[in-house]
Scaffold this motif. Structure first.
Motif, PDB file in Angstrom:
ATOM      1  N   ALA A  17       0.838  -1.199   0.000  1.00 33.74           N
ATOM      2  CA  ALA A  17       0.000   0.000   0.000  1.00 33.74           C
ATOM      3  C   ALA A  17       0.877   1.254   0.000  1.00 33.74           C
ATOM      4  O   ALA A  17       0.585   2.224  -0.705  1.00 33.74           O
ATOM      5  N   LEU A  18       1.934   1.233   0.775  1.00 33.61           N
ATOM      6  CA  LEU A  18       2.850   2.381   0.800  1.00 33.61           C
ATOM      7  C   LEU A  18       3.477   2.617  -0.565  1.00 33.61           C
ATOM      8  O   LEU A  18       3.658   3.760  -0.982  1.00 33.61           O
ATOM      9  N   ALA A  19       3.794   1.545  -1.269  1.00 28.86           N
ATOM     10  CA  ALA A  19       4.409   1.674  -2.591  1.00 28.86           C
ATOM     11  C   ALA A  19       3.461   2.373  -3.564  1.00 28.86           C
ATOM     12  O   ALA A  19       3.897   3.197  -4.372  1.00 28.86           O
ATOM     13  N   VAL A  20       2.168   2.067  -3.486  1.00 26.71           N
ATOM     14  CA  VAL A  20       1.196   2.705  -4.375  1.00 26.71           C
ATOM     15  C   VAL A  20       1.023   4.182  -4.019  1.00 26.71           C
ATOM     16  O   VAL A  20       0.850   5.021  -4.896  1.00 26.71           O
ATOM     17  N   LEU A  21       1.088   4.514  -2.738  1.00 27.86           N
ATOM     18  CA  LEU A  21       0.904   5.897  -2.303  1.00 27.86           C
ATOM     19  C   LEU A  21       2.101   6.792  -2.618  1.00 27.86           C
ATOM     20  O   LEU A  21       1.973   8.013  -2.685  1.00 27.86           O
ATOM     21  N   LYS A  22       3.257   6.178  -2.836  1.00 22.99           N
ATOM     22  CA  LYS A  22       4.471   6.944  -3.107  1.00 22.99           C
ATOM     23  C   LYS A  22       4.265   7.844  -4.334  1.00 22.99           C
ATOM     24  O   LYS A  22       3.726   7.417  -5.346  1.00 22.99           O
ATOM     25  N   GLY A  23       4.678   9.073  -4.208  1.00 25.25           N
ATOM     26  CA  GLY A  23       4.536  10.029  -5.307  1.00 25.25           C
ATOM     27  C   GLY A  23       3.246  10.828  -5.261  1.00 25.25           C
ATOM     28  O   GLY A  23       3.054  11.733  -6.071  1.00 25.25           O
ATOM     29  N   SER A  24       2.357  10.521  -4.327  1.00 22.01           N
ATOM     30  CA  SER A  24       1.109  11.281  -4.203  1.00 22.01           C
ATOM     31  C   SER A  24       1.403  12.680  -3.688  1.00 22.01           C
ATOM     32  O   SER A  24       2.267  12.872  -2.832  1.00 22.01           O
ATOM     33  N   ASP A  25       0.666  13.663  -4.199  1.00 22.40           N
ATOM     34  CA  ASP A  25       0.779  15.031  -3.697  1.00 22.40           C
ATOM     35  C   ASP A  25       0.059  15.172  -2.358  1.00 22.40           C
ATOM     36  O   ASP A  25       0.470  15.948  -1.505  1.00 22.40           O
ATOM     37  N   VAL A  26      -1.022  14.421  -2.195  1.00 20.11           N
ATOM     38  CA  VAL A  26      -1.832  14.424  -0.982  1.00 20.11           C
ATOM     39  C   VAL A  26      -2.281  12.991  -0.733  1.00 20.11           C
ATOM     40  O   VAL A  26      -2.542  12.247  -1.672  1.00 20.11           O
ATOM     41  N   ILE A  27      -2.365  12.596   0.546  1.00 22.70           N
ATOM     42  CA  ILE A  27      -2.890  11.272   0.899  1.00 22.70           C
ATOM     43  C   ILE A  27      -4.073  11.464   1.826  1.00 22.70           C
ATOM     44  O   ILE A  27      -3.979  12.159   2.842  1.00 22.70           O
ATOM     45  N   LEU A  28      -5.215  10.858   1.467  1.00 19.33           N
ATOM     46  CA  LEU A  28      -6.400  10.852   2.324  1.00 19.33           C
ATOM     47  C   LEU A  28      -6.508   9.471   2.950  1.00 19.33           C
ATOM     48  O   LEU A  28      -6.436   8.465   2.257  1.00 19.33           O
ATOM     49  N   HIS A  29      -6.717   9.444   4.260  1.00 18.41           N
ATOM     50  CA  HIS A  29      -6.817   8.172   4.971  1.00 18.41           C
ATOM     51  C   HIS A  29      -8.075   8.171   5.819  1.00 18.41           C
ATOM     52  O   HIS A  29      -8.307   9.083   6.608  1.00 18.41           O
ATOM     53  N   ASP A  30      -8.890   7.138   5.665  1.00 24.83           N
ATOM     54  CA  ASP A  30     -10.108   6.951   6.471  1.00 24.83           C
ATOM     55  C   ASP A  30     -10.959   8.208   6.562  1.00 24.83           C
ATOM     56  O   ASP A  30     -11.257   8.709   7.641  1.00 24.83           O
ATOM     57  N   VAL A  31     -11.378   8.705   5.416  1.00 20.11           N
ATOM     58  CA  VAL A  31     -12.257   9.861   5.363  1.00 20.11           C
ATOM     59  C   VAL A  31     -13.622   9.446   5.901  1.00 20.11           C
ATOM     60  O   VAL A  31     -14.250   8.534   5.383  1.00 20.11           O
ATOM     61  N   LYS A  32     -14.075  10.100   6.970  1.00 21.33           N
ATOM     62  CA  LYS A  32     -15.337   9.710   7.588  1.00 21.33           C
ATOM     63  C   LYS A  32     -16.335  10.852   7.690  1.00 21.33           C
ATOM     64  O   LYS A  32     -17.516  10.627   7.794  1.00 21.33           O
ATOM     65  N   ILE A  33     -15.888  12.092   7.695  1.00 24.36           N
ATOM     66  CA  ILE A  33     -16.791  13.226   7.850  1.00 24.36           C
ATOM     67  C   ILE A  33     -16.859  13.966   6.525  1.00 24.36           C
ATOM     68  O   ILE A  33     -15.844  14.378   5.987  1.00 24.36           O
ATOM     69  N   LEU A  34     -18.069  14.095   6.014  1.00 25.59           N
ATOM     70  CA  LEU A  34     -18.257  14.795   4.745  1.00 25.59           C
ATOM     71  C   LEU A  34     -19.110  16.031   4.964  1.00 25.59           C
ATOM     72  O   LEU A  34     -20.151  15.963   5.603  1.00 25.59           O
TER      73      LEU A  34
END
Length: 99
Positions: A17-34
Protein backbone atom coordinates in the motif's frame (compact mmCIF):
# COMPACT_ATOMS: atom_id res chain seq x y z
CA UNK A 1 -2.42 16.75 -8.59
CA UNK A 2 -2.31 13.10 -7.60
CA UNK A 3 -4.24 12.10 -4.48
CA UNK A 4 -3.67 8.74 -2.82
CA UNK A 5 -6.80 7.42 -1.07
CA UNK A 6 -6.58 4.59 1.46
CA UNK A 7 -9.18 3.39 3.95
CA UNK A 8 -9.96 0.63 6.41
CA UNK A 9 -6.34 -0.06 7.35
CA UNK A 10 -7.28 -0.90 10.95
CA UNK A 11 -3.87 0.45 12.03
CA UNK A 12 -2.01 -2.01 9.77
CA UNK A 13 -0.10 -0.49 6.88
CA UNK A 14 0.89 -2.95 4.17
CA UNK A 15 4.23 -2.29 2.39
CA UNK A 16 2.42 -2.78 -0.94
CA UNK A 17 0.00 0.00 0.00
CA UNK A 18 2.85 2.38 0.80
CA UNK A 19 4.41 1.67 -2.59
CA UNK A 20 1.20 2.71 -4.37
CA UNK A 21 0.90 5.90 -2.30
CA UNK A 22 4.47 6.94 -3.11
CA UNK A 23 4.54 10.03 -5.31
CA UNK A 24 1.11 11.28 -4.20
CA UNK A 25 0.78 15.03 -3.70
CA UNK A 26 -1.83 14.42 -0.98
CA UNK A 27 -2.89 11.27 0.90
CA UNK A 28 -6.40 10.85 2.32
CA UNK A 29 -6.82 8.17 4.97
CA UNK A 30 -10.11 6.95 6.47
CA UNK A 31 -12.26 9.86 5.36
CA UNK A 32 -15.34 9.71 7.59
CA UNK A 33 -16.79 13.23 7.85
CA UNK A 34 -18.26 14.79 4.74
CA UNK A 35 -19.45 18.38 4.49
CA UNK A 36 -21.69 18.17 1.44
CA UNK A 37 -22.64 21.41 -0.27
CA UNK A 38 -26.47 21.62 -0.26
CA UNK A 39 -26.30 23.35 -3.64
CA UNK A 40 -24.58 20.28 -5.14
CA UNK A 41 -21.41 22.09 -6.20
CA UNK A 42 -18.95 19.27 -5.77
CA UNK A 43 -17.22 16.93 -8.20
CA UNK A 44 -16.43 13.96 -5.94
CA UNK A 45 -17.72 12.24 -2.84
CA UNK A 46 -15.04 10.16 -1.12
CA UNK A 47 -15.91 7.61 1.55
CA UNK A 48 -14.59 4.40 3.03
CA UNK A 49 -15.56 1.98 5.81
CA UNK A 50 -17.44 -0.59 3.71
CA UNK A 51 -14.28 -2.30 2.33
CA UNK A 52 -16.09 -2.29 -1.06
CA UNK A 53 -14.33 -0.25 -3.73
CA UNK A 54 -16.35 2.12 -5.88
CA UNK A 55 -15.38 4.38 -8.77
CA UNK A 56 -18.67 5.49 -10.28
CA UNK A 57 -19.97 8.65 -11.92
CA UNK A 58 -23.60 9.59 -11.24
CA UNK A 59 -24.96 12.89 -12.60
CA UNK A 60 -21.50 14.46 -13.02
CA UNK A 61 -20.37 13.50 -9.49
CA UNK A 62 -17.70 10.86 -8.83
CA UNK A 63 -18.57 8.52 -5.95
CA UNK A 64 -15.26 7.05 -4.85
CA UNK A 65 -14.44 4.43 -2.21
CA UNK A 66 -10.90 3.01 -2.25
CA UNK A 67 -12.02 -0.24 -0.64
CA UNK A 68 -10.07 -1.88 2.17
CA UNK A 69 -6.30 -2.13 2.52
CA UNK A 70 -6.29 -4.59 5.42
CA UNK A 71 -6.01 -8.37 5.36
CA UNK A 72 -8.78 -9.84 3.22
CA UNK A 73 -12.33 -9.69 4.54
CA UNK A 74 -14.85 -12.08 3.09
CA UNK A 75 -14.14 -12.37 -0.65
CA UNK A 76 -13.40 -8.68 -1.24
CA UNK A 77 -10.11 -7.76 -2.90
CA UNK A 78 -7.50 -5.69 -1.04
CA UNK A 79 -7.53 -2.28 -2.68
CA UNK A 80 -6.70 1.39 -2.41
CA UNK A 81 -7.32 4.25 -4.78
CA UNK A 82 -5.85 7.15 -6.64
CA UNK A 83 -7.49 10.36 -7.83
CA UNK A 84 -6.00 12.55 -10.53
CA UNK A 85 -7.22 16.14 -10.36
CA UNK A 86 -6.44 18.68 -13.08
CA UNK A 87 -8.03 21.51 -15.02
CA UNK A 88 -10.17 19.01 -16.91
CA UNK A 89 -11.73 17.50 -13.78
CA UNK A 90 -11.14 14.46 -11.62
CA UNK A 91 -10.54 10.80 -12.52
CA UNK A 92 -10.50 7.86 -10.13
CA UNK A 93 -8.59 4.58 -10.23
CA UNK A 94 -8.94 1.54 -7.95
CA UNK A 95 -5.70 -0.39 -7.46
CA UNK A 96 -5.80 -4.01 -6.32
CA UNK A 97 -2.89 -4.96 -4.05
CA UNK A 98 -1.20 -8.34 -4.24
CA UNK A 99 -2.16 -10.70 -1.43
Amino acid sequence: MQIGVIADTHSKMRPEALAVLKGSDVILHDVKILDIDPQGRYRAVIAGHSHKSRNEWICDVLYFNPGGAVPRRFTLPITEGRLEVNEGGVAGEIIELPV
